[in-house]
Each structure stands twice: as C-alpha cells, then as structure tokens.
Scaffold this motif. Structure first.
Motif, PDB file in Angstrom:
ATOM      1  N   MET A  47       0.844  -1.203   0.000  1.00 18.41           N
ATOM      2  CA  MET A  47       0.000   0.000   0.000  1.00 18.41           C
ATOM      3  C   MET A  47       0.874   1.244   0.000  1.00 18.41           C
ATOM      4  O   MET A  47       1.751   1.401   0.823  1.00 18.41           O
ATOM      5  N   THR A 107       0.986   5.473   0.016  1.00 13.62           N
ATOM      6  CA  THR A 107       0.190   6.671   0.263  1.00 13.62           C
ATOM      7  C   THR A 107       0.969   7.874  -0.257  1.00 13.62           C
ATOM      8  O   THR A 107       2.177   7.934  -0.131  1.00 13.62           O
ATOM      9  N   ARG A 143      -9.242  12.046   2.576  1.00 16.80           N
ATOM     10  CA  ARG A 143      -8.663  10.886   1.901  1.00 16.80           C
ATOM     11  C   ARG A 143      -9.392  10.583   0.594  1.00 16.80           C
ATOM     12  O   ARG A 143     -10.614  10.722   0.511  1.00 16.80           O
ATOM     13  N   THR A 147      -9.268   7.302  -1.978  1.00 21.83           N
ATOM     14  CA  THR A 147      -8.671   6.009  -2.300  1.00 21.83           C
ATOM     15  C   THR A 147      -8.638   5.844  -3.811  1.00 21.83           C
ATOM     16  O   THR A 147      -9.655   6.017  -4.480  1.00 21.83           O
ATOM     17  N   ASP A 198      -6.946   2.995  -5.540  1.00 25.47           N
ATOM     18  CA  ASP A 198      -7.235   1.572  -5.706  1.00 25.47           C
ATOM     19  C   ASP A 198      -6.675   0.833  -4.506  1.00 25.47           C
ATOM     20  O   ASP A 198      -6.320   1.458  -3.513  1.00 25.47           O
ATOM     21  N   ASN A 199      -6.590  -0.506  -4.636  1.00 25.01           N
ATOM     22  CA  ASN A 199      -6.169  -1.287  -3.471  1.00 25.01           C
ATOM     23  C   ASN A 199      -4.820  -0.893  -2.914  1.00 25.01           C
ATOM     24  O   ASN A 199      -4.562  -1.049  -1.737  1.00 25.01           O
ATOM     25  N   VAL A 208      -3.380   5.367  -2.059  1.00 24.04           N
ATOM     26  CA  VAL A 208      -4.294   6.272  -1.366  1.00 24.04           C
ATOM     27  C   VAL A 208      -3.704   7.679  -1.386  1.00 24.04           C
ATOM     28  O   VAL A 208      -2.511   7.859  -1.181  1.00 24.04           O
ATOM     29  N   TYR A 227      -3.792  11.325   0.363  1.00 23.97           N
ATOM     30  CA  TYR A 227      -4.226  12.088   1.522  1.00 23.97           C
ATOM     31  C   TYR A 227      -4.139  13.573   1.217  1.00 23.97           C
ATOM     32  O   TYR A 227      -3.187  14.035   0.603  1.00 23.97           O
ATOM     33  N   ARG A 275      -8.435   8.729 -11.181  1.00 22.90           N
ATOM     34  CA  ARG A 275      -9.337   8.613 -10.049  1.00 22.90           C
ATOM     35  C   ARG A 275     -10.056   9.940  -9.775  1.00 22.90           C
ATOM     36  O   ARG A 275     -11.270   9.963  -9.553  1.00 22.90           O
TER      37      ARG A 275
END
Ligand SMILES: Nc1nc2c(ncn2[C@@H]2O[C@H](COP(=O)(O)OP(=O)(O)OP(=O)(O)O)[C@@H](O)[C@H]2O)c(=O)[nH]1
Ligand SMILES: [Mg+2]
Lengths: 180, 272
Positions: free
Chosen positions: A1, A3, A55, A57, A59-60, A63, A65, B268
C-alpha cells in the motif's frame, strides 16, 4: 500500500477545510476550534488548529491524503511537519479579501522553501460578487505567468477537482521534463 | 514489603529482578550522588523513567532521536506548550508524521537508556514507592524487564571485553562480501540502523559515533554486535581520514513508476 499526500495551505479563512471536504471520501477530520479573538470571530466561527485530513482512495494499493494546514500564523509550526514528503501543494486565496493576499504570497514562499514540489494557486470564492478578477489577483500576488492561478469555488466539487487535476498535470509535466 | 536500602548492598539489576519476579507496580526512587532517578513499573514491567532534570517530555525525546529538528522543537515549546504528551502524540500521529509504534519504540529506547545509565550507579539510597505512578498526561510503555536484567548482569563483564575487542575508535568498517547473516534477518534497533547507514571504510567509528550522537560505549556495543553477527569487519584507516560523512543513498522511486502513479491519481480524481 502506497500513500501520497498533497497539502492545501493558505491564509486564515481562505476555504481550505471546505476544499478538502468537497472531495474527501471520509468526513474530514478537521481539528477546528471556536475562535477566540473578536477580530477573527467577525470573519468566521471556527478555525483549523492542527490540520484537516481528507482521503481519496485510488485503488487497493494507492491512497491520496489531502492535508489542510491551519491558516492562522500562530499554528505555523505544523506546516513543515505537514509538508514532509508532499507530492505538491495548493495555495488557497480568498478572492474577496485582498488584505490577505500579501500573507498568501508569504505562505507560498514558505512552502516553496520546504520542498521544490509543483504547486498551484487557487483563487477561491469566485462565486462571491465582490471576488477579484484573476488577472488582478495575479498582479497583486506577483505571480509570474508560468504559475497556474485557477478559479475556484471550494463548495463546488467540480471546481475542486479541476484544481487538483491541474496540480497533477503540473506534477506530471515536471516528471517528464526532468527526464534526461 | 518495604523495599528500601542502598545500591551498595543491592544493585539496580537485582532490584529490577525483584520487581519483575514480584510483578510490582509503583516507582523506584534512587538518590544518586548528583541526581535523583525515578523508574516506574506496572505489573513488573517498565512503564516510565525520569532522571535528574533531564527533559523527558515526548517532544524532547523525539528531538533526542532526531525525529524533530531543533527548530521544530522550539516551535512546539513556543506554541504548543499547552499540549500534554498524549495530545501532542495524537496530533503527530494524525498528521501522519510518526506512527504510534514509533513513538512507543522511541520512548522505550529512551527509558531503556535511562535504566542503562543507572546500571553505572554504585552508590545511592533507594526506595520503592507503591503509590507513586507516572503522571497521567505522559505516555507509559510496557516493557518486559527480562532483557534489561540480563543486560545489566552482563554489562560490567561486557564493557571490559568491549574495550579489549575494539581498542581504538580510529578505525573504519566495511560490510563483509559474503556476510554470515543477512541484515534483513537481524532485529536491529533504530540506533543500530542509524549506525549501519553510515558504515563505509572511509568513516571511522569515531566519526560514526559523533554523527549518531552515541557515546564510546554505545558505539562499541553496536559495532561489536555487528562484528559478532559476521556482518562487518574492521579496516585500518588510510593516511587521510575523510571529514565528510558519506550517507548510503536511498533508492528513489523509478521515474516510470512515479509517472504511472500520478496518472492513476488523475484517472481517479476525474471519476469523483
Ligand atoms: N461563497 C463561498 N464561501 C466559501 C467558499 N469556500 C469556503 N467558504 C466559506 O468561507 C469560510 C471559511 O472556510 P474554511 O474552509 O473554514 O476556511 P479555512 O481556510 O479552512 O480557514 P482556517 O482553517 O480558519 O484557516 C466558511 O464560512 C466557508 O463556508 C467558496 O468557494 N465560496
Ligand atoms: Mg480550516
């Protein structure tokens, strides 16, 4: 993950918290407090004291912020902490309050000194009748023509999206440009 | 059980042993020769430590471990002095500046460091106060004492040994070409990692100690551990020692990867 983070900064009451609220998928964790001094209370009821935190998101494993800084100068010790590792930043300016332009300019310079990341300037509250024209603001803020100054209404999602996208385009351009 | 006496008869290590075995809660107050120390325990685990006049507030400890710059520390003192440790910790965690685990581990490192310093005290009246607990606005830790006890017991012997093994700090270090242990498998502390990041034949042990702010004994212990693990070896210094410290570079994200990341963000946000 992974960020990544972008910072939304600018003078007191420019609309930073509102900006993040409009696009964040979580309720913005705003650390707002009732305003204590009468001067400031005349402008608004609550102010951000530590930061706003939103936040998005992707995708998996990605992320984004969004951090909003406190606008009041006495909380500027948080700025450097918030700016660490940012992908880019947005300087929000209230288009209806020219008395804050000078401070906006100085905040811009402070953040530019923290990190040489791309940034854009958002001329917020363009929906207000007494909002300044973009070109006049550019002059007043002494922004050179290559710096993006974007019209913004922080309460409108589309306008906020546009500012974020313009910043991302600048980031992309810089990555491409720095390729040797 | 009233627990009081003098370190001449009962060493700090023995005290820790007792507190651990009896699962004691309370604070051990030791009056050393020039300063007083207070070590608090909960259920026989280390919770908190305070030595002399040393600032053990969270901000000071983060600064000590270089997680806050001097400027940031000053700013916090100036403008966030009304925040207690728990509030400041939460604020920094929420800001994404530091994780809870890291805060706890830095506090732990600091408290352990205080206890280690106490190991060197050989004289002083002590007293165990059952009703004295860490201030409520501080962040307590829970650390098993076993390792500290073992460490304390070994310390004296070890220090003599260390001085024999690493007689001079004017030597460089290099990684072995074929190390006996992989560095990933080693459970390195934050301090050890910092030392590791400066290992380079051109840096003397002394220089590394000075940039990592470790004293002679601390650096010896870490280097000794790395030597024992078969990870590094000592190299003699060339004639002109380097002044500038070389830092191992951090691998940057590949450009293509960064570009694709930004493109994903764009896609996105367009879809919001
Ligand atoms: N008309 C109009 N009002 C706005 C807009 N953006 C924000 N506001 C209002 O302006 C005031 C300040 O907005 P905030 O989002 O709290 O500003 P801030 O920058 O977070 O302020 P501080 O945290 O105190 O520095 C609020 O009353 C908002 O509702 C906008 O685009 N148009
Ligand atoms: Mg705000």
């Amino acid at each position: 993950m992974q960020t990544v983070k972008m910072v939304v900064t600018g003078p007191f009451s420019a609309g930073k918290t509102q900006f993040i609220r409009s696009v964040s998928e979580i309720d913005v964790v705003a650390t707002e407090r009732k305003i204590s001094t009468p001067d400031e209370r005349a402008i608004k009821q609550a102010t951000t004291v530590a930061m706003d935190f939103g936040r998005i998101t992707v995708d998996n494993d990605l992320v984004l912020y969004l951090f909003g800084t406190p606008g009041q100068k006495r909380f500027d010790f948080m700025w450097e902490i918030l700016s660490e590792g940012m992908l880019g930043f947005i300087v929000m300016i209230d288009s209806t309050r020219p008395e804050t332009f000078r401070e906006g300019r100085s905040i811009l310079e402070t953040f530019r000194a923290y990190a040489p990341t791309p940034y854009v300037v958002a001329a917020n509250k363009q929906d207000e009748p007494d909002a300044w024209e973009l070109e006049d603001m550019r002059n007043a803020l002494r922004l050179s023509p290559n710096i993006k100054l974007l019209p913004c209404v922080a309460t409108q999602k589309e306008a906020v999206k546009n500012v974020l996208l313009e910043l991302l385009y600048s980031i992309l351009l810089e990555m491409d440009g720095s390729e040797k | 059980m009233a627990l009081r006496g003098n370190l001449r008869d009962f060493t700090v290590t023995q005290l820790l042993n007792l507190i651990n075995l009896a699962h004691k809660s309370g604070t051990l107050v030791i009056d050393g020769s020039n300063e007083t120390a207070q070590i608090s325990f909960r259920d026989g685990k280390l919770a908190y430590a305070q030595i002399g006049q040393e600032d053990n507030h969270l901000a000071a400890i983060l600064h000590r471990f270089k997680r806050l710059s001097a400027g940031q520390l000053r700013a916090i003192h100036l403008r966030a002095d009304h925040l207690n440790d728990k509030e400041l910790g939460l604020l920094l965690i929420n800001a994404g500046y530091i994780s809870q685990e890291e805060i706890l581990s830095l506090l732990q490192s600091y408290f352990i460091d205080v206890v280690r310093r106490l190991f060197k005290w050989v004289d002083g009246a002590f007293q165990f106060e059952y009703n004295l607990h860490p201030p409520a606005d501080r962040i307590p830790i829970r650390l098993d004492l076993e390792n500290l006890i073992i460490e304390g017991a070994r310390q004296l012997r070890e220090w003599e040994q260390l001085r024999e093994e690493i007689p001079s700090l004017e030597m460089g270090l290099k990684f072995l070409d074929r190390p006996e242990t992989s560095i990933q498998k080693m459970n390195l502390s934050l301090e050890e990692w910092r030392v590791v990041s400066y290992i380079n034949p051109k840096n003397t042990i002394k220089q590394i100690a000075s940039v990592t702010k470790l004293n002679d004994m601390e650096i010896r212990r870490i280097i000794y551990g790395l030597l024992q693990a078969g990870l590094v070896e000592v190299v003699r210094q060339g004639s002109t020692p380097r002044v500038e410290i070389l830092r191992s570079p951090v691998t940057p994200l590949f450009k293509e990867k960064q570009i694709s990341l930004v493109q994903r963000l764009i896609t996105r946000i367009r879809s919001i």
